[in-house]
Design a protein around this motif. Structure first.
Motif, mmCIF file in Angstrom:
data_model
loop_
_atom_site.group_PDB
_atom_site.id
_atom_site.type_symbol
_atom_site.label_atom_id
_atom_site.label_comp_id
_atom_site.label_asym_id
_atom_site.label_seq_id
_atom_site.Cartn_x
_atom_site.Cartn_y
_atom_site.Cartn_z
ATOM 1 N N VAL A 9 0.868 -1.172 0.000
ATOM 2 C CA VAL A 9 0.000 0.000 0.000
ATOM 3 C C VAL A 9 0.903 1.219 0.000
ATOM 4 N N TYR A 10 0.845 1.995 -1.078
ATOM 5 C CA TYR A 10 1.640 3.217 -1.201
ATOM 6 C C TYR A 10 0.757 4.400 -0.823
ATOM 7 N N VAL A 11 1.217 5.197 0.142
ATOM 8 C CA VAL A 11 0.450 6.353 0.598
ATOM 9 C C VAL A 11 1.343 7.582 0.627
ATOM 10 N N ASP A 12 0.709 8.736 0.681
ATOM 11 C CA ASP A 12 1.411 10.008 0.853
ATOM 12 C C ASP A 12 1.921 10.044 2.283
ATOM 13 N N ASP A 13 3.225 9.925 2.458
ATOM 14 C CA ASP A 13 3.791 9.819 3.802
ATOM 15 C C ASP A 13 3.752 11.130 4.586
ATOM 16 N N GLU A 14 3.334 12.216 3.960
ATOM 17 C CA GLU A 14 3.221 13.486 4.673
ATOM 18 C C GLU A 14 1.769 13.854 4.984
ATOM 19 N N CYS A 15 0.836 13.029 4.571
ATOM 20 C CA CYS A 15 -0.591 13.298 4.756
ATOM 21 C C CYS A 15 -1.078 12.634 6.042
ATOM 22 N N ILE A 25 -5.404 0.352 8.791
ATOM 23 C CA ILE A 25 -5.263 -0.904 8.050
ATOM 24 C C ILE A 25 -4.374 -1.864 8.826
ATOM 25 N N ARG A 26 -3.259 -1.376 9.321
ATOM 26 C CA ARG A 26 -2.312 -2.234 10.039
ATOM 27 C C ARG A 26 -2.968 -2.873 11.274
ATOM 28 N N LEU A 39 4.479 6.929 -1.475
ATOM 29 C CA LEU A 39 4.297 7.158 -2.916
ATOM 30 C C LEU A 39 5.551 7.788 -3.516
ATOM 31 N N ARG A 40 6.294 8.532 -2.709
ATOM 32 C CA ARG A 40 7.523 9.167 -3.191
ATOM 33 C C ARG A 40 8.558 8.129 -3.619
ATOM 34 N N SER A 41 8.486 6.907 -3.038
ATOM 35 C CA SER A 41 9.410 5.848 -3.443
ATOM 36 C C SER A 41 9.139 5.399 -4.881
ATOM 37 N N LEU A 42 7.957 5.748 -5.398
ATOM 38 C CA LEU A 42 7.616 5.466 -6.798
ATOM 39 C C LEU A 42 7.929 6.653 -7.701
ATOM 40 N N GLY A 43 8.433 7.735 -7.095
ATOM 41 C CA GLY A 43 8.734 8.938 -7.858
ATOM 42 C C GLY A 43 7.546 9.867 -8.004
ATOM 43 N N ILE A 44 6.496 9.629 -7.235
ATOM 44 C CA ILE A 44 5.304 10.473 -7.298
ATOM 45 C C ILE A 44 5.482 11.607 -6.293
ATOM 46 N N THR A 45 5.589 12.837 -6.801
ATOM 47 C CA THR A 45 5.878 13.972 -5.920
ATOM 48 C C THR A 45 4.638 14.773 -5.551
ATOM 49 N N SER A 46 3.548 14.570 -6.254
ATOM 50 C CA SER A 46 2.310 15.266 -5.941
ATOM 51 C C SER A 46 1.197 14.235 -5.765
ATOM 52 N N PRO A 47 1.265 13.469 -4.672
ATOM 53 C CA PRO A 47 0.329 12.355 -4.518
ATOM 54 C C PRO A 47 -1.104 12.787 -4.260
ATOM 55 N N GLU A 48 -2.013 12.205 -4.991
ATOM 56 C CA GLU A 48 -3.450 12.449 -4.813
ATOM 57 C C GLU A 48 -4.202 11.135 -4.704
ATOM 58 N N SER A 49 -3.490 10.001 -4.641
ATOM 59 C CA SER A 49 -4.159 8.713 -4.636
ATOM 60 C C SER A 49 -3.361 7.717 -3.821
ATOM 61 N N VAL A 50 -4.075 6.771 -3.237
ATOM 62 C CA VAL A 50 -3.430 5.604 -2.661
ATOM 63 C C VAL A 50 -3.247 4.618 -3.809
ATOM 64 N N ILE A 51 -2.164 3.881 -3.768
ATOM 65 C CA ILE A 51 -1.908 2.862 -4.782
ATOM 66 C C ILE A 51 -1.654 1.552 -4.052
ATOM 67 N N VAL A 52 -2.275 0.490 -4.537
ATOM 68 C CA VAL A 52 -2.023 -0.841 -4.000
ATOM 69 C C VAL A 52 -1.459 -1.684 -5.134
ATOM 70 N N ARG A 53 -0.290 -2.264 -4.884
ATOM 71 C CA ARG A 53 0.294 -3.201 -5.841
ATOM 72 C C ARG A 53 0.155 -4.594 -5.240
ATOM 73 N N ASP A 54 -0.585 -5.443 -5.911
ATOM 74 C CA ASP A 54 -0.848 -6.796 -5.432
ATOM 75 C C ASP A 54 -0.531 -7.753 -6.565
ATOM 76 N N ALA A 55 0.561 -8.477 -6.426
ATOM 77 C CA ALA A 55 1.056 -9.372 -7.473
ATOM 78 C C ALA A 55 1.271 -8.563 -8.752
ATOM 79 N N GLU A 56 0.535 -8.878 -9.788
ATOM 80 C CA GLU A 56 0.705 -8.190 -11.071
ATOM 81 C C GLU A 56 -0.299 -7.071 -11.286
ATOM 82 N N ARG A 57 -1.160 -6.803 -10.317
ATOM 83 C CA ARG A 57 -2.221 -5.806 -10.477
ATOM 84 C C ARG A 57 -1.908 -4.550 -9.686
ATOM 85 N N ILE A 58 -2.351 -3.414 -10.224
ATOM 86 C CA ILE A 58 -2.222 -2.115 -9.567
ATOM 87 C C ILE A 58 -3.632 -1.557 -9.391
ATOM 88 N N TYR A 59 -3.927 -1.105 -8.179
ATOM 89 C CA TYR A 59 -5.222 -0.503 -7.877
ATOM 90 C C TYR A 59 -4.983 0.925 -7.409
#
Length: 125
Positions: A9-15, A25-26, A39-59
């Motif tokens: 689960v990738y989130v905006d770590d400053e939000c 969730i934890r 999300l910054r670990s993915l290079g996203i500098t203006s995060p507006e979404s949570v991203i979930v990477r599960d196996a081969e799928r991205i949500y």
């Protein structure tokens, strides 16, 4: 489930809202299936979404929320089904509204992402 199979689960770590959600969730993740990263670990500098990477799928956006609830199981799975029944256009509009106003709703940005030092691979995209 190995660490490479665990959903990340990738989130905006400053939000504040994002970090409280990650803590929420934890606490409910009895199977300890989720890992967390910025999300910054993915290079996203203006995060507006949570991203979930599960196996081969991205949500993203509301689909990520539904996926997380589904994976938590129990009553959360029922809530995921109810949310999934709502058209994605409406779910995403609600998600986008909250994402745009999250700093006003919860306060200024501050870093409080859950500590995953016990799982160093969590920062790997």
């Amino acid at each position: 489930m190995t660490a490479s199979q665990s959903p990340v689960v990738y989130v905006d770590d400053e939000c504040v809202l994002c970090n409280r959600t990650a803590q929420w969730i934890r606490r409910r993740d009895r199977r300890r299936q989720f890992r967390f990263a910025s999300l910054r670990s993915l290079g996203i500098t203006s995060p507006e979404s949570v991203i979930v990477r599960d196996a081969e799928r991205i949500y993203t956006r509301s689909r990520a929320v539904v996926h997380i609830l589904w994976r938590l199981g129990g009553w959360w799975k029922l809530i995921a089904l109810v949310l999934y029944a709502v058209p994605a256009l409406i779910r995403d509009a609600a998600y986008d509204y909250i994402a745009r106003h999250r700093h006003r709703l919860m306060g200024p940005p501050q870093c409080t992402l859950p500590d995953d030092h016990s799982r160093p691979e969590a920062d790997q995209p």
